[in-house]
Design an enzyme around this catalytic site. Structure first.
Site, PDB file in Angstrom:
ATOM      1  N   ASP A 190       0.932  -1.079  -0.055  1.00 43.38           N
ATOM      2  CA  ASP A 190       0.049  -0.066   0.016  1.00 43.38           C
ATOM      3  C   ASP A 190       0.865   0.982  -0.083  1.00 43.38           C
ATOM      4  O   ASP A 190       1.793   1.356   0.949  1.00 43.38           O
ATOM      5  CB  ASP A 190      -0.756   0.094   1.207  1.00 43.38           C
ATOM      6  CG  ASP A 190      -1.746   1.056   1.440  1.00 43.38           C
ATOM      7  OD1 ASP A 190      -1.777   1.996   0.714  1.00 43.38           O
ATOM      8  OD2 ASP A 190      -2.674   1.040   2.460  1.00 43.38           O
ATOM      9  N   HIS A 363      -4.375   4.439   6.380  1.00 43.05           N
ATOM     10  CA  HIS A 363      -3.004   4.015   5.511  1.00 43.05           C
ATOM     11  C   HIS A 363      -1.632   4.144   6.070  1.00 43.05           C
ATOM     12  O   HIS A 363      -1.851   5.400   6.796  1.00 43.05           O
ATOM     13  CB  HIS A 363      -3.212   4.637   4.227  1.00 43.05           C
ATOM     14  CG  HIS A 363      -4.409   4.285   3.103  1.00 43.05           C
ATOM     15  ND1 HIS A 363      -4.428   2.840   2.367  1.00 43.05           N
ATOM     16  CD2 HIS A 363      -5.413   4.798   3.075  1.00 43.05           C
ATOM     17  CE1 HIS A 363      -5.565   2.986   1.892  1.00 43.05           C
ATOM     18  NE2 HIS A 363      -6.369   3.906   2.380  1.00 43.05           N
TER      19      HIS A 363
HETATM   20 ZN   LIG Z   1      -8.310   0.830  -1.154  1.00 38.75          ZN
HETATM   21 ZN   LIG Z   2      -9.373   0.385   1.934  1.00 40.01          ZN
END
Ligand SMILES: [Zn+2]
Ligand SMILES: [Zn+2]
Length: 553
Positions: A190, A363
């Site tokens: 990510d 995130h």
């Molecule tokens: Zn996503």
């Molecule tokens: Zn997500």
């Protein structure tokens, strides 16, 4: 014999949205996620964008399964469309499948769904897929260790490293170090926050801010958040209970998520802390919390309608405190500031990120990314879930940690990465791209239609209708000019009269030589576009409508 594992992103690299990743070993394929993306401003009338899956439809017999990392739209939103074309089993955690079921029922799509828990191992053909829990802005998220005889690729899913998550389930560090120790060929990571310094704050921090705001507020409190952020909603309920208020839910998707999460046990609160919207006005203002959609300023959402006075049950009034428990997704800033204006004009107090810590990201930031690289120690790194700028920031970070430029792949959708006997390289491309969904039409709106929509929106349409006797090569009726969105006809009579005369002349000129429809239409189009451009500097869409005169027989 050499061992080869192939990785192909069909969506989700060079962009944030429509995540879809293909893993292929020998003649077997496992797909991770099937997400959608919301359209850009210039995609007029488009509802969603989904990945082009022609690579998968061509290789349908090889596909063992689609495995889902979590229940966000950019990971499961394309499944109703994908499952209409691919008859393959889908694996996901309880909440992810719970949310997916609601979606599939809406679209009347049937599918074979298999539930797993973070920590389970899935055996799919020659693939062994180890799943592990990760923290994110929706519960029940996982990362995947995709193990094949050609090596292991570790896919983080969307994640952050939250040491104090609301459900006390931290990212599975044991699993990460375990796979790291056994050897990881590539880390797919990510990269959404690869440009953000430090650590992403814990979800629990938001609860502290809520506590403070709830303590001070004298009137109603309205919290707007992403409906899928169940832990955020949980903290609204927790603080409501603590401060002796009752919670009402506004907005279709908020109602759906609250129902599904409550049913499956991901959202817990005493029944007495919940109040139906219809009962809300019976309570004094200081006993009320409303949790609503509309944190992105979406025009039809609960909060936007409350702010504009168009919600049937709730309007913003002086004394209300409105919390934007999110930050605008890039592109939504204007919508959000318009809603904030509306709320402020209605006399309410607005609290948004920046004024107080009312939002944290789901995130990982740079320090967390470094930590995960050090735990997993991959040979190669592939940043996903990021635009080029995020991928590049990730690459720079990896290089700072000693990786060579060739060891970090900043990919585009459709790139084929082959890991052969432990060595990775980009080895070609397959078809990938965007399919536009408009209403019930999937993929029928392409570039030509979009360009027309853009022209129509910019300069309107001009229709020229005429009836022609082709046998005698004569103009029988018209031309008549009709327009929408081009000029206001009453104020442009002169222009319209002149254009009509010129089109008639042009048609007669062509008819002297030929009665060919193509030539006649071309003459109408050329004549109109040149006179219109000359007089107005505009380029409306021009539609010649030529009819054959009925012959007496
Ligand atoms: Zn996503
Ligand atoms: Zn997500």
């Amino acid at each position: 014999m050499s061992e080869k594992l192939t990785f192909i992103p069909l969506g989700g690299v060079g962009e944030i949205g429509k995540n879809m990743y293909v893993f292929q070993y020998q003649n077997e394929i496992v797909v991770v996620d099937s997400g959608l993306k919301f359209p850009e401003d210039e995609m007029l009338g488009i509802d969603y964008v989904i990945p082009n899956i022609s690579y998968l439809t061509e290789n349908q017999d090889k596909i063992k399964a689609i495995v889902l990392t979590h229940g966000h739209e950019d990971h499961i939103g394309a499944l109703p469309y994908v499952l209409k074309q691919l008859n393959v089993p889908v694996y996901g955690t309880r909440l992810t499948l719970g949310l997916l079921k609601v979606k599939l029922e809406e679209h009347k799509v049937k599918a074979k769904l298999y539930e797993f828990k973070g920590g389970d191992t899935l055996k799919l053909g020659k693939f062994r897929i180890g799943t592990f829990h990760v923290n994110h802005s929706i519960p029940d998220s996982v990362g995947l260790a995709i193990q094949t005889p050609a090596g292991t690729v570790l896919h983080t899913g969307d994640f952050k490293l939250d040491q104090t998550p609301i459900d006390n389930r931290v990212t599975d560090y044991y699993a990460l170090t375990h796979y790291g120790r056994s050897g990881v060929l590539a880390l797919l990571c990510d990269s959404t926050n690869a440009h953000r310094q430090g650590y992403t704050k814990s979800e629990r921090e938001v609860g502290k801010t809520f506590d403070d705001i709830f303590h001070r507020a004298e009137g109603r409190i309205i919290v707007a958040s992403f409906a899928s952020n169940i832990h955020r909603v949980q903290q609204v309920f927790d603080n409501a209970v603590k401060h002796n208020r009752k919670v009402a839910v506004v907005g279709r998707s908020m109602v759906n998520y609250v129902n599904t999460a409550t049913e499956l046990g991901y959202l817990t609160y005493p029944e007495s802390s919940f109040v139906q919207l219809e009962e809300l006005n019976k309570l004094p203002a200081h006993k009320v919390v409303i949790v609503s959609t509309g944190s992105q300023g979406e025009p039809l959402s609960g909060l936007t309608r409350m702010a504009s006075g168009s919600h049937p049950r709730v309007s913003i009034v002086p004394g209300d405190t409105v919390i934007f428990s999110s930050t605008p997704v890039p592109g939504n800033e204007k919508l959000v500031s318009r809603v904030i204006d509306g709320i402020t004009k209605a006399g309410a107090k607005v609290i948004y990120q920046g004024v107080a810590d009312v939002h944290v990201s789901g995130h990982a930031s740079r320090e967390e990314l470094k930590l995960i690289i050090n735990m997993v120690k991959p040979k190669y790194i592939v940043p996903f879930h990021g635009e080029y700028f995020h991928q590049a920031a990730f690459k720079q970070l990896a290089e700072m940690m000693g990786y060579d430029s060739e060891e970090v792949f900043c990919l585009e959708n459709g790139d084929v990465v082959e890991f052969t006997d432990g060595v990775g390289k980009v080895a070609g491309t397959v078809t990938a791209g965007s399919v536009l969904v408009d209403g019930i039409g999937v993929g029928d709106v392409g570039n030509v239609v979009l360009r027309d929509r853009q022209n129509l929106a910019a300069d309107g349409v001009l229709v020229a209708a005429a009836t022609i006797d082709r046998q005698n090569r004569k103009l029988v009726a018209g031309p008549d000019l009709i327009t929408r969105g081009f000029v206001y006809v009453k104020e442009s009579e002169e222009l319209m009269a002149e254009a009509t005369a010129q089109v008639a002349k042009a048609l007669e000129k062509v008819l002297a030589d030929t009665a060919d429809w193509g030539a006649l239409r071309g003459a109408v189009r050329d004549t109109l576009s040149s006179i219109v451009y000359e007089k107005t500097r505009r380029r409306p869409v021009i539609l010649p409508v030529l009819l054959e005169a009925k012959r007496n027989s």
